[in-house]
Design a protein around this motif. Structure first.
Motif, PDB file in Angstrom:
ATOM      1  N   PHE A  43       9.391 -13.254  17.040  1.00 57.47           N
ATOM      2  CA  PHE A  43       8.287 -12.325  16.798  1.00 57.47           C
ATOM      3  C   PHE A  43       6.941 -12.960  17.063  1.00 57.47           C
ATOM      4  CE2 PHE A  43       8.188 -14.223  12.676  1.00 57.47           C
ATOM      5  CZ  PHE A  43       9.419 -14.014  12.057  1.00 57.47           C
ATOM      6  N   LYS A  44       6.834 -13.555  18.236  1.00 60.04           N
ATOM      7  CA  LYS A  44       5.582 -14.180  18.638  1.00 60.04           C
ATOM      8  C   LYS A  44       4.469 -13.150  18.827  1.00 60.04           C
ATOM      9  CE  LYS A  44       6.137 -16.840  22.142  1.00 60.04           C
ATOM     10  NZ  LYS A  44       6.156 -17.449  23.469  1.00 60.04           N
ATOM     11  N   GLU A  45       4.756 -12.026  19.458  1.00 58.80           N
ATOM     12  CA  GLU A  45       3.759 -10.998  19.752  1.00 58.80           C
ATOM     13  C   GLU A  45       3.886  -9.790  18.822  1.00 58.80           C
ATOM     14  OE1 GLU A  45       1.458 -11.240  22.334  1.00 58.80           O
ATOM     15  OE2 GLU A  45       2.158 -13.297  22.581  1.00 58.80           O
ATOM     16  N   ALA A  46       4.674  -9.880  17.769  1.00 56.63           N
ATOM     17  CA  ALA A  46       4.954  -8.726  16.916  1.00 56.63           C
ATOM     18  C   ALA A  46       3.806  -8.424  15.962  1.00 56.63           C
ATOM     19  CB  ALA A  46       6.227  -8.971  16.125  1.00 56.63           C
ATOM     20  N   TYR A  47       3.695  -7.158  15.594  1.00 54.90           N
ATOM     21  CA  TYR A  47       2.711  -6.708  14.612  1.00 54.90           C
ATOM     22  C   TYR A  47       3.258  -5.470  13.915  1.00 54.90           C
ATOM     23  CZ  TYR A  47       1.544  -3.185  18.107  1.00 54.90           C
ATOM     24  OH  TYR A  47       1.605  -2.142  18.993  1.00 54.90           O
ATOM     25  N   ILE A  48       2.647  -5.099  12.807  1.00 52.91           N
ATOM     26  CA  ILE A  48       3.089  -3.946  12.030  1.00 52.91           C
ATOM     27  C   ILE A  48       2.081  -2.825  12.213  1.00 52.91           C
ATOM     28  CG2 ILE A  48       3.398  -3.076   9.686  1.00 52.91           C
ATOM     29  CD1 ILE A  48       4.426  -6.549  10.367  1.00 52.91           C
ATOM     30  N   SER A  49       2.587  -1.628  12.493  1.00 45.07           N
ATOM     31  CA  SER A  49       1.725  -0.456  12.627  1.00 45.07           C
ATOM     32  C   SER A  49       2.196   0.610  11.651  1.00 45.07           C
ATOM     33  CB  SER A  49       1.747   0.080  14.056  1.00 45.07           C
ATOM     34  OG  SER A  49       3.003   0.634  14.343  1.00 45.07           O
ATOM     35  N   PHE A  50       1.335   1.580  11.410  1.00 42.38           N
ATOM     36  CA  PHE A  50       1.617   2.635  10.444  1.00 42.38           C
ATOM     37  C   PHE A  50       1.503   3.992  11.114  1.00 42.38           C
ATOM     38  CE2 PHE A  50      -0.235  -0.993   8.278  1.00 42.38           C
ATOM     39  CZ  PHE A  50       0.689  -1.227   7.285  1.00 42.38           C
ATOM     40  N   SER A  51       2.447   4.882  10.800  1.00 41.41           N
ATOM     41  CA  SER A  51       2.359   6.259  11.271  1.00 41.41           C
ATOM     42  C   SER A  51       3.146   7.157  10.317  1.00 41.41           C
ATOM     43  CB  SER A  51       2.884   6.396  12.700  1.00 41.41           C
ATOM     44  OG  SER A  51       4.257   6.115  12.746  1.00 41.41           O
ATOM     45  N   ASN A  52       2.566   8.292   9.984  1.00 44.06           N
ATOM     46  CA  ASN A  52       3.184   9.276   9.089  1.00 44.06           C
ATOM     47  C   ASN A  52       3.621   8.676   7.750  1.00 44.06           C
ATOM     48  OD1 ASN A  52       2.868  11.223  11.086  1.00 44.06           O
ATOM     49  ND2 ASN A  52       4.872  10.778  11.965  1.00 44.06           N
ATOM     50  N   GLY A  53       2.837   7.777   7.203  1.00 38.06           N
ATOM     51  CA  GLY A  53       3.157   7.180   5.906  1.00 38.06           C
ATOM     52  C   GLY A  53       4.308   6.196   5.942  1.00 38.06           C
ATOM     53  N   GLU A  54       4.656   5.691   7.116  1.00 42.29           N
ATOM     54  CA  GLU A  54       5.734   4.721   7.257  1.00 42.29           C
ATOM     55  C   GLU A  54       5.224   3.510   8.016  1.00 42.29           C
ATOM     56  OE1 GLU A  54       8.644   7.071   9.344  1.00 42.29           O
ATOM     57  OE2 GLU A  54       9.625   7.630   7.468  1.00 42.29           O
ATOM     58  N   ALA A  55       5.875   2.371   7.788  1.00 43.26           N
ATOM     59  CA  ALA A  55       5.498   1.131   8.468  1.00 43.26           C
ATOM     60  C   ALA A  55       6.567   0.776   9.495  1.00 43.26           C
ATOM     61  CB  ALA A  55       5.351   0.000   7.460  1.00 43.26           C
ATOM     62  N   PHE A  56       6.127   0.351  10.677  1.00 38.72           N
ATOM     63  CA  PHE A  56       7.030  -0.039  11.752  1.00 38.72           C
ATOM     64  C   PHE A  56       6.604  -1.388  12.302  1.00 38.72           C
ATOM     65  CE2 PHE A  56       7.204   4.556  11.675  1.00 38.72           C
ATOM     66  CZ  PHE A  56       8.548   4.824  11.823  1.00 38.72           C
ATOM     67  N   ILE A  57       7.590  -2.193  12.677  1.00 40.54           N
ATOM     68  CA  ILE A  57       7.285  -3.448  13.360  1.00 40.54           C
ATOM     69  C   ILE A  57       7.480  -3.222  14.851  1.00 40.54           C
ATOM     70  CG2 ILE A  57       9.608  -4.389  12.972  1.00 40.54           C
ATOM     71  CD1 ILE A  57       8.081  -7.164  12.848  1.00 40.54           C
ATOM     72  N   LYS A  58       6.462  -3.604  15.613  1.00 38.73           N
ATOM     73  CA  LYS A  58       6.473  -3.413  17.062  1.00 38.73           C
ATOM     74  C   LYS A  58       6.425  -4.768  17.747  1.00 38.73           C
ATOM     75  CE  LYS A  58       4.264   1.017  16.743  1.00 38.73           C
ATOM     76  NZ  LYS A  58       4.360   2.081  17.705  1.00 38.73           N
ATOM     77  N   GLY A  59       7.142  -4.891  18.833  1.00 41.00           N
ATOM     78  CA  GLY A  59       7.092  -6.112  19.632  1.00 41.00           C
ATOM     79  C   GLY A  59       8.015  -7.224  19.185  1.00 41.00           C
ATOM     80  N   MET A  60       8.835  -6.990  18.160  1.00 39.99           N
ATOM     81  CA  MET A  60       9.779  -8.017  17.726  1.00 39.99           C
ATOM     82  C   MET A  60      10.996  -7.983  18.651  1.00 39.99           C
ATOM     83  SD  MET A  60      11.480  -8.780  14.013  1.00 39.99           S
ATOM     84  CE  MET A  60      12.704  -7.511  13.978  1.00 39.99           C
ATOM     85  N   HIS A  61      11.402  -9.139  19.135  1.00 39.83           N
ATOM     86  CA  HIS A  61      12.507  -9.237  20.080  1.00 39.83           C
ATOM     87  C   HIS A  61      13.747  -9.740  19.360  1.00 39.83           C
ATOM     88  CE1 HIS A  61      14.979 -11.092  23.224  1.00 39.83           C
ATOM     89  NE2 HIS A  61      14.489 -10.136  24.002  1.00 39.83           N
ATOM     90  N   ILE A  62      14.791  -8.915  19.346  1.00 39.22           N
ATOM     91  CA  ILE A  62      16.107  -9.327  18.842  1.00 39.22           C
ATOM     92  C   ILE A  62      17.047  -9.277  20.034  1.00 39.22           C
ATOM     93  CG2 ILE A  62      18.008  -8.820  17.277  1.00 39.22           C
ATOM     94  CD1 ILE A  62      16.032  -7.488  15.410  1.00 39.22           C
ATOM     95  N   ALA A  63      17.594 -10.418  20.416  1.00 29.92           N
ATOM     96  CA  ALA A  63      18.451 -10.510  21.598  1.00 29.92           C
ATOM     97  C   ALA A  63      19.696  -9.649  21.424  1.00 29.92           C
ATOM     98  CB  ALA A  63      18.853 -11.957  21.841  1.00 29.92           C
ATOM     99  N   GLN A  64      20.213  -9.179  22.541  1.00 29.88           N
ATOM    100  CA  GLN A  64      21.423  -8.361  22.485  1.00 29.88           C
ATOM    101  C   GLN A  64      22.602  -9.211  22.042  1.00 29.88           C
ATOM    102  OE1 GLN A  64      22.020  -6.256  26.163  1.00 29.88           O
ATOM    103  NE2 GLN A  64      20.614  -4.654  25.517  1.00 29.88           N
ATOM    104  N   TYR A  65      23.489  -8.582  21.289  1.00 27.13           N
ATOM    105  CA  TYR A  65      24.694  -9.235  20.802  1.00 27.13           C
ATOM    106  C   TYR A  65      25.765  -9.090  21.871  1.00 27.13           C
ATOM    107  CZ  TYR A  65      28.350 -10.534  17.490  1.00 27.13           C
ATOM    108  OH  TYR A  65      29.387 -11.164  16.853  1.00 27.13           O
ATOM    109  N   LYS A  66      26.211 -10.222  22.425  1.00 28.69           N
ATOM    110  CA  LYS A  66      27.127 -10.197  23.563  1.00 28.69           C
ATOM    111  C   LYS A  66      28.394  -9.377  23.303  1.00 28.69           C
ATOM    112  CE  LYS A  66      27.454 -14.530  24.781  1.00 28.69           C
ATOM    113  NZ  LYS A  66      27.937 -15.775  25.369  1.00 28.69           N
ATOM    114  N   GLU A  67      28.969  -9.517  22.129  1.00 24.02           N
ATOM    115  CA  GLU A  67      30.246  -8.879  21.821  1.00 24.02           C
ATOM    116  C   GLU A  67      30.113  -7.383  21.518  1.00 24.02           C
ATOM    117  OE1 GLU A  67      29.307 -11.844  20.409  1.00 24.02           O
ATOM    118  OE2 GLU A  67      30.636 -13.096  21.597  1.00 24.02           O
ATOM    119  N   ALA A  68      28.888  -6.832  21.485  1.00 24.09           N
ATOM    120  CA  ALA A  68      28.707  -5.422  21.131  1.00 24.09           C
ATOM    121  C   ALA A  68      29.021  -4.484  22.281  1.00 24.09           C
ATOM    122  CB  ALA A  68      27.281  -5.179  20.647  1.00 24.09           C
ATOM    123  N   ASN A  69      29.131  -5.020  23.499  1.00 21.77           N
ATOM    124  CA  ASN A  69      29.541  -4.232  24.650  1.00 21.77           C
ATOM    125  C   ASN A  69      28.559  -3.102  24.954  1.00 21.77           C
ATOM    126  OD1 ASN A  69      31.280  -3.931  26.737  1.00 21.77           O
ATOM    127  ND2 ASN A  69      33.077  -3.466  25.508  1.00 21.77           N
TER     128      ASN A  69
END
Length: 148
Positions: A43-69
């Motif tokens: 989460f080098k470039e990640a930040y938290i934003s707000f919309s409709n009374g909810e909080a979201f994290i944007k820009g966080m990178h979670i690598a794909q899980y190889k076995e998930a197909n």
């Protein structure tokens, strides 16, 4: 089971003054939590934003899980944070009125659940960063002198 630290945003402490911290849960898919357990988070470039009374994290990178197909997730999708309504309102008002930003600080697992420590932060200027570097190097030199 305890607490296992997965990732720390060290750059946040260098670039920002952290005024307040909060713990937030996250809404994740199965393949995302498996990647987090393997430590494939950034989460080098990640930040938290707000919309409709909810909080979201944007820009966080979670690598794909190889076995998930074919059921894998989008690596940089927006993820909902689970906070109390009052916490969301407080953070939102501080970001709008007082020039703060909300950034992720740490990601860790507590009894198998992913939790994120987020911080209410104000940006540092260049001379603030230089002052911090000077203090850090003076402490380092003092510790070396104490060892001798």
């Amino acid at each position: 089971m305890g607490r296992k630290e997965v990732s720390v945003n060290r750059k946040a402490y260098h670039d920002y003054f952290i005024d307040d911290t909060y713990e937030a849960g996250m809404v994740l898919l199965g393949s995302e939590i498996k990647s987090i357990r393997k430590g494939k988070v950034q989460f080098k470039e990640a930040y938290i934003s707000f919309s409709n009374g909810e909080a979201f994290i944007k820009g966080m990178h979670i690598a794909q899980y190889k076995e998930a197909n074919i059921f894998n997730h989008d690596e940089t999708r927006d993820r909902k944070l689970l906070l109390h309504k009052r916490e969301i309102e407080k953070l939102y008002s501080k970001t709008k009125l007082q020039g703060y930003t909300v950034i992720p600080l740490k990601l860790y697992l507590v009894d198998g659940l992913a939790k994120m420590e987020i911080g209410l932060a104000k940006g540092k200027t260049l001379y603030d960063k230089r002052e911090d570097d000077k203090v850090r190097s003076m402490k380092r030199e003092a510790m070396k002198a104490m060892k001798r």
